[in-house]
Design a protein around this motif. Structure first.
Motif, PDB file in Angstrom:
ATOM      1  N   SER A  58      46.730  31.224  44.752  1.00 59.59           N
ATOM      2  CA  SER A  58      45.835  30.960  43.943  1.00 59.59           C
ATOM      3  C   SER A  58      45.501  29.701  43.461  1.00 59.59           C
ATOM      4  N   PHE A  59      45.664  29.432  42.690  1.00 52.21           N
ATOM      5  CA  PHE A  59      45.843  28.001  42.348  1.00 52.21           C
ATOM      6  C   PHE A  59      45.574  26.678  43.123  1.00 52.21           C
ATOM      7  N   ILE A  60      45.823  26.512  44.401  1.00 50.26           N
ATOM      8  CA  ILE A  60      46.067  26.007  45.635  1.00 50.26           C
ATOM      9  C   ILE A  60      44.500  26.265  45.386  1.00 50.26           C
ATOM     10  N   VAL A  71      54.622  35.131  41.935  1.00 44.51           N
ATOM     11  CA  VAL A  71      55.158  33.543  42.050  1.00 44.51           C
ATOM     12  C   VAL A  71      53.910  33.086  42.938  1.00 44.51           C
ATOM     13  N   ASN A  72      54.318  33.416  44.285  1.00 45.59           N
ATOM     14  CA  ASN A  72      54.070  32.656  45.380  1.00 45.59           C
ATOM     15  C   ASN A  72      52.303  33.430  45.114  1.00 45.59           C
ATOM     16  N   ILE A 121      36.859  32.682  48.239  1.00 45.82           N
ATOM     17  CA  ILE A 121      37.812  33.619  49.097  1.00 45.82           C
ATOM     18  C   ILE A 121      38.950  33.455  50.318  1.00 45.82           C
ATOM     19  N   ASP A 122      38.638  33.202  51.432  1.00 43.30           N
ATOM     20  CA  ASP A 122      38.998  32.268  52.735  1.00 43.30           C
ATOM     21  C   ASP A 122      39.217  31.034  52.651  1.00 43.30           C
ATOM     22  N   ALA A 155      40.164  38.691  42.939  1.00 37.96           N
ATOM     23  CA  ALA A 155      39.389  37.627  42.556  1.00 37.96           C
ATOM     24  C   ALA A 155      39.717  36.631  42.273  1.00 37.96           C
ATOM     25  N   PRO A 156      39.095  35.213  42.062  1.00 37.64           N
ATOM     26  CA  PRO A 156      39.230  33.850  41.985  1.00 37.64           C
ATOM     27  C   PRO A 156      40.347  33.833  40.354  1.00 37.64           C
ATOM     28  N   LEU A 157      40.722  32.709  40.278  1.00 39.29           N
ATOM     29  CA  LEU A 157      41.519  32.924  39.451  1.00 39.29           C
ATOM     30  C   LEU A 157      41.154  32.504  38.591  1.00 39.29           C
ATOM     31  N   LEU A 158      39.974  31.484  38.452  1.00 48.05           N
ATOM     32  CA  LEU A 158      39.121  30.954  37.356  1.00 48.05           C
ATOM     33  C   LEU A 158      38.601  32.850  36.416  1.00 48.05           C
ATOM     34  N   GLU A 159      38.070  33.693  37.473  1.00 48.35           N
ATOM     35  CA  GLU A 159      37.715  34.625  36.600  1.00 48.35           C
ATOM     36  C   GLU A 159      39.129  35.306  35.671  1.00 48.35           C
TER      37      GLU A 159
END
Length: 358
Positions: free
Chosen positions: A12-14, A6-7, A173-174, A62-66
């Motif tokens: 990833s959403f942040i 969950v964290n 990424i960072d 990977a980024p959340l959108l991907e």
């Protein structure tokens, strides 16, 4: 309250929300709402994005959108293969296509390309540097440094929007990469988007408060915003065609007359222009018109309506003069704009921090 998975999802959403803050499609109110949402998520789940050790644990490949797009594609393919049926797809980590593992060989090749790109930047071969960084990204697209370095190359090539996009990818990424915020600020400054530049520098200074370059650039961005909010007041509005009221302008938006008079090239062009009979007639009409009060103005005046009318006439004549100069001597106008927009002594953003990452 929450487990590791969950964290990771919340983190990833942040990251996604922070990348949205750097985009240009959010209004000021929307951006403020997104910032509040980020703070609420960080507080509710105890996530400190400035803690590098925690960030390394929570970051996914990977980024959340991907990840979302990959899941949607999987769902669509499953639905298409099932004929008329509409199967429910449960999305789990196991069903999300993992990014292909980057081999050590590819990482080494990417590092070689990065070093080559850095050398190209030092020798001002910016197009070659851009190509090197792009090839490095094709081998290792999870390295924030490569995107940030390519952003520097884009900025040198005056492609500031692409630089902002690369900085945004680096921060996905960072999120703690202060240099990406610094370079984003430089790009926004070059686009005269000083509010976004200020916000980027503010994030950079929050992450690296001892960096003098970030602090200097933040102060310059804030100064630009103050100058913009003051506007070209008073007689400065008459110089709008020449770019007056910009950085280094005098009080009330007036241009720096001393700097103009000390520029031999400008004075020579102005002298030649004033020998034009058409310009001489226009100047005479401007001066005579400024002394004529408008109908209904009180005579004598002592600061009354007559002076106000004369000022209005003068401003109107000044605008006509500016239009005439633009038509008859555009080269002089360009010189004036350059003189007024970047006068000697005006502070400029420090891009020393923008040198390529080692």
């Amino acid at each position: 309250m929450s487990g590791p998975d969950v964290n990771r999802l919340v983190f990833s959403f942040i990251q996604f929300l922070e990348s949205q803050l750097q985009s240009s499609h959010l209004s000021a109110d929307a951006a403020e709402s997104v910032e509040v949402a980020i703070q609420c998520l960080e507080s509710a789940y105890g996530i400190d994005t400035s803690n590098e050790a925690l960030v390394s644990q929570l970051r996914i490949g990977a980024p959340l959108l991907e990840v979302f797009n990959a899941a949607v594609k999987t769902n669509q393919e499953s639905t298409a293969s099932g004929g008329h049926s509409q199967p429910t797809v449960t999305i789990t980590r196991d069903k999300i296509p993992e990014k292909q593992e980057i081999t050590q060989e590819d990482r080494s090749k990417a590092e070689v390309l990065k070093v080559k790109g850095n050398n190209c930047m030092k020798s001002e071969q910016y197009s070659d540097a851009l190509e090197c960084y792009t090839q490095a990204i094709s081998l290792d697209d999870c390295n924030a440094v490569y995107y940030c370095n390519r952003a520097a190359a884009y900025s040198k090539l005056e492609k500031h929007k692409q630089a902002i996009e690369d900085c945004t990818k680096a921060l996905e990424i960072d999120p703690t990469y202060s240099k990406a915020y610094g370079r984003m600020g430089l790009a926004f400054t070059s686009l005269n988007e000083h509010e976004k530049a200020r916000d980027a520098y503010k994030r950079a200074t929050d992450l690296e408060p001892d960096n003098a370059s970030y602090m200097t650039n933040l102060k310059i961005a804030e100064q630009k915003l103050r100058e913009t909010s003051l506007g070209a007041g008073g007689l400065g509005g008459g110089f709008g065609a020449f770019g007056g009221g910009g950085p280094g302008a005098g009080a009330g938006g007036m241009p720096d007359i001393g700097a103009l008079l000390n520029n031999p090239a400008l004075m020579n062009m102005a002298s030649n222009m004033m020998q034009n009979p058409q310009m001489q007639n226009l100047m005479q009409n401007m001066l005579s018109g400024a002394m004529q009060p408008q109908p209904g103005a009180a005579p004598g005046g002592g600061g009354g309506g007559g002076e106000t009318a004369s000022m209005a006439n003068l401003l109107q004549a000044g605008q006509q003069l500016a239009q005439q100069v633009q038509q008859t001597n555009p080269e002089l106008v360009d010189q004036l704009r350059q003189q007024l927009s970047t006068p000697e002594g005006t502070p400029k953003p420090d891009d020393n921090e923008g040198s390529e990452e080692k």
